[in-house]
Enzyme design. Structure first.
Site, mmCIF file in Angstrom:
data_model
loop_
_atom_site.group_PDB
_atom_site.id
_atom_site.type_symbol
_atom_site.label_atom_id
_atom_site.label_comp_id
_atom_site.label_asym_id
_atom_site.label_seq_id
_atom_site.Cartn_x
_atom_site.Cartn_y
_atom_site.Cartn_z
ATOM 1 N N ASP A 14 12.558 1.849 -5.889
ATOM 2 C CA ASP A 14 13.830 1.777 -5.718
ATOM 3 C C ASP A 14 13.928 0.261 -6.003
ATOM 4 O O ASP A 14 14.923 0.262 -5.082
ATOM 5 C CB ASP A 14 13.854 2.436 -4.427
ATOM 6 C CG ASP A 14 15.246 2.687 -3.437
ATOM 7 O OD1 ASP A 14 16.296 2.447 -4.443
ATOM 8 O OD2 ASP A 14 15.618 2.905 -2.013
ATOM 9 N N GLU A 69 19.433 8.781 1.139
ATOM 10 C CA GLU A 69 18.975 7.854 0.506
ATOM 11 C C GLU A 69 19.514 6.662 1.515
ATOM 12 O O GLU A 69 19.408 5.736 3.003
ATOM 13 C CB GLU A 69 17.393 7.301 0.054
ATOM 14 C CG GLU A 69 16.773 6.003 0.418
ATOM 15 C CD GLU A 69 17.544 4.686 -0.163
ATOM 16 O OE1 GLU A 69 16.835 3.581 0.846
ATOM 17 O OE2 GLU A 69 18.692 5.049 0.036
ATOM 18 N N ASP A 80 20.158 1.809 -8.853
ATOM 19 C CA ASP A 80 19.954 2.086 -7.198
ATOM 20 C C ASP A 80 20.154 3.883 -6.583
ATOM 21 O O ASP A 80 21.159 4.239 -6.503
ATOM 22 C CB ASP A 80 20.502 1.678 -7.047
ATOM 23 C CG ASP A 80 20.463 1.714 -4.715
ATOM 24 O OD1 ASP A 80 19.524 2.262 -4.457
ATOM 25 O OD2 ASP A 80 20.832 1.052 -4.116
ATOM 26 N N HIS A 127 24.212 -2.077 -4.832
ATOM 27 C CA HIS A 127 25.887 -1.564 -3.799
ATOM 28 C C HIS A 127 26.775 -2.523 -4.130
ATOM 29 O O HIS A 127 28.048 -2.538 -3.198
ATOM 30 C CB HIS A 127 25.433 -1.864 -2.565
ATOM 31 C CG HIS A 127 24.094 -1.287 -2.321
ATOM 32 N ND1 HIS A 127 23.509 -1.072 -0.328
ATOM 33 C CD2 HIS A 127 22.803 -0.560 -2.565
ATOM 34 C CE1 HIS A 127 22.865 -0.321 -0.274
ATOM 35 N NE2 HIS A 127 22.078 0.148 -1.343
#
Lengths: 481, 481
Positions: B366, B338, B304, B438
């Site tokens: 993405d 982003e 990511d 994340h």
């Protein structure tokens, strides 16, 4: 077929049964391999109603969810239970008290001297080719770096053989070994430090022994070789091992700063926790079920081996509360200090050596309590046929597989089952076991209440029937009758 | 069927095409749904040789493994690339330099003001019912606790509705929400702090938004509501959320000490990175491919969105080096910032607003670059039929699926594709995407060289054909011809 002819054939048969990773079906015993006396088959089948009562009480009755909820309360209360710590002893007190309140019999602790190794501080930093924080997790028993740490160039190796072709003197050796299987790959963790020290390395960093990583660090005990300088050793993540490999492959110099501070205290007294249901006719004969109560200091040891310990304990709780008392004594043992090298078992074995002839069957669950599939056994052909017949009664929980182990079974009980005491471990869908093994991810969430119920049910049914059979479980290996 | 009748039927057809999690097949366009002019079909099929050349050069030729190895070198060199940092700008310089050395055209950065939020120190401890270390990971933009931390009783909630039925004043609210899907569940992360602050909570701890955890912390941006007191907010692991739930369910008091220290600096200048292959006939018309270059501060943003950014860049590198120059301009944009809320895109959109009529087709990857399956598109029925025809040429890489999105596609480009600009994102086998999302586990090892090659090939083939078609890609939505 005469017994003589069969004996001649056995080596060939046995060689078909070497347990191979991912292909345990080839070791599954079939009815065609068996020739049990009709009376024995009839006797085993006569346990069907009892087996159903046990399974029903756990899956749908008063014990539903109990193994999970009791284990959750236990690990939530005590967290990690490290050999040598007061916290482990508190956890053992808690279990012994509960076993007494369960009205189990002969509840007591049996003392064992156990190691006490503690991690104080661990930091590492890649400083060349650039500053990168390097998470590390020391391996059990590791010595410390000098105070303030050490700094050295690092070399990435993939095999022990490369220690002879590369110059590792004064360097930190990073073992970036491929994952093959736990049995094959764990040598880098258990022996890597001494192998590298023999060639003059100053420390080792071992790629975590696992098939899958989410930047996960795996610890585990390691063994210094006598007479070899003990050097500090820690695991790194698979991701960082591969990062270091790529950096080296780009011909970049790697320099690492490593600060590992541990304390090895004197051995201290711990206890194996024992509870029984005394046998009605042959109380001196023992069917033993077990798991270990200690854990690593990362995670909470819910999987390794809270699940195995609690299904062993709860198998007896269920049988006791159902009023089922078998012919022979059933004994649950929750081993202490398995993680630093089967230390609790070793003490137990020494003090019970005189009694081992009376150990009819020994069981241990220490490879996960995921969806139960049946049992893996070390019990010879006749023994395997008896187990195959018993697990047929587990059809309601779809756990009817009986798989022969080429060697022993279990971890604590492995020496027993590699020699003549027949035994079994829990066969379960443990493909992901290694993902969580000795990591901070070993939490209650690895476990599932229904699977734990099924495992307790399986454990109770198999151990109870073997403890209650009119004939002792056969000790002879590889001899069919 | 007349166009009038078809228009009447369209709402019903469209309602069959709502994208549902785990069931995207229902949105897959079939040839039966299409009625493209024969000439257009013939034209698309005429690209077969070019498509094969592109795919071959990447899968078996000089570009084999290049996307992975270039991305690995990039993330190994820069690590995490956080909005507002000098490191991100260095990474952008590196990319722009490389784009120039690739002989891409019109290579330049386009400035954007971006947020700069930094985590300094984060510690948390459960202090009642017993001391347990509580790993936390602050959510993007969170304010700090008072220096030295705060200590408060905690309450575990599962829904926003419970904020109205429970007293949360002065408490730390722990949201232990069930995982449903990212779209549904992420509201606890993005809005939980303000929702709890409205009722007087002093901080929030959010169960990490994921379907699977290995004691993994997931960060992400969160949005304070205007006029509501901003309270500190951080994620905890799924395991700890469930631990706290069990403790609360046992009627035990939970008290937590929380020390979260962050700095929000002034916005700083960053850049979107742009490279082109100028169109041979209609250079003012643009087919845009994109991914974002910034990342979170945990992990290295390999997944990511290193993968998405690099397949966009390398699609152009491959086409350029193969000497393929389409009718329209192909433009790769590597978005900056982003993660803090499409900030780079927002600046780009503002400065290119006059040009949007010339954006023929926009693409963004993405959501992972796992095994490519085809494309997800927001392009109306006729557009979908064109895409369906194009992806047939991807049969050699088994990525022939064309799936309609009920809304827009992409993250940065979502506003464009929700309005009238047709676009597509990479459809890939990303079931595990959320596991790494994340987190510190977002490393190169999530990616696979062959899958990245296939993704680059897909990206190059689809964008090139759309850029080279004799007719502009249709802008009208939900109207078949």
């Amino acid at each position: 077929m005469t017994r003589f002819l069969l004996l001649l054939l056995l080596p060939a048969l046995a060689s078909c049964r070497i347990l191979t990773s991912g292909d345990i079906l080839s070791n599954e015993i079939n009815d065609d391999d068996c020739n049990l006396p009709e009376a024995l088959i009839t006797e085993i089948r006569s346990f069907e109603e009892t087996a159903n009562t046990i399974m029903n009480s756990i899956l749908n009755g008063k014990f539903k969810g109990a193994t999970f909820s009791e284990l959750a309360e236990f690990v939530d209360t005590f967290g990690a239970r490290v050999s040598g710590t007061k916290n482990l002893e508190n956890a053992i007190d808690y279990v012994l008290d509960k076993m007494k309140s369960n009205n189990l019999e002969n509840v007591h602790g049996e003392e064992a001297w156990v190691p006490h190794w503690v991690r104080n501080e661990e930091t590492a930093q890649i400083i060349l080719p650039r500053n990168i924080n390097l998470p590390v997790l020391g391996l059990g028993g590791s010595v410390s770096t000098p105070k303030g740490g050490l700094e050295a160039d690092a070399i990435v190796l993939n095999t022990f053989e490369q220690l002879d072709t590369e110059n590792v003197t004064g360097k930190i050796v990073v073992f970036n070994e491929d994952w093959v299987s736990y049995a094959v790959t764990v040598k880098f963790r258990s022996k890597g430090a001494s192998e590298a020290a023999k060639r003059g390395a100053v420390a080792t960093l071992i790629r975590s022994v696992t098939s899958f990583s989410m930047s996960t660090l795996h610890t585990g005990w390691q063994q210094y070789e006598d007479g070899i300088t003990a050097i500090p050793t820690a695991s790194i993540t698979k991701e960082d091992a591969l990062l270091l490999q790529r950096i080296q492959d780009r011909q970049q110099r790697i320099r690492i700063k490593l600060n590992l501070q541990y304390t090895r205290y004197n051995d201290s007294l711990s206890r194996n926790s024992v509870a029984e249901i005394q046998g009605s006719l042959d109380p001196q004969k023992v069917v033993l079920v077990s798991g270990h109560i200690d854990s690593w200091d990362v995670g909470v040891g819910a999987m390794d081996d809270g699940g195995g310990a609690f299904i062993s304990w709860y198998a007896l709780v269920v049988l006791k509360q159902l009023g089922l008392r078998p012919r022979r004594t059933m004994r649950a043992v929750l081993w202490t200090a398995e993680e630093p090298g089967l230390v609790g078992w070793s003490a137990y074995n020494a003090s019970h050596f005189h009694e081992l002839d009376n150990f009819t069957f020994v069981m241990e669950s220490d490879e996960g309590t995921f969806t139960p599939l049946g049992v893996e056994y070390a019990a010879g052909t006749e023994g395997g046929c008896i187990i195959k017949e018993i697990v047929k009664l587990l059809a309601p929980i779809n756990a009817t597989r009986a798989v022969a182990s080429a060697r022993g079974v279990g971890s604590d009980i492995s020496s027993w089952t590699e020699s003549l005491i027949p035994g079994a471990s829990l066969l379960n869908a443990n493909e992901r076991y290694i993902w969580f093994h000795h990591t901070q991810a070993d939490r209650m969430e690895v476990l599932d209440p229904d699977n734990l119920d099924k495992a307790t049910a399986l454990w109770a049914v198999v151990s109870y029937i073997i403890a209650d059979l009119s004939e002792d479980f056969p000790r002879s290996r590889n001899v069919s009758n």
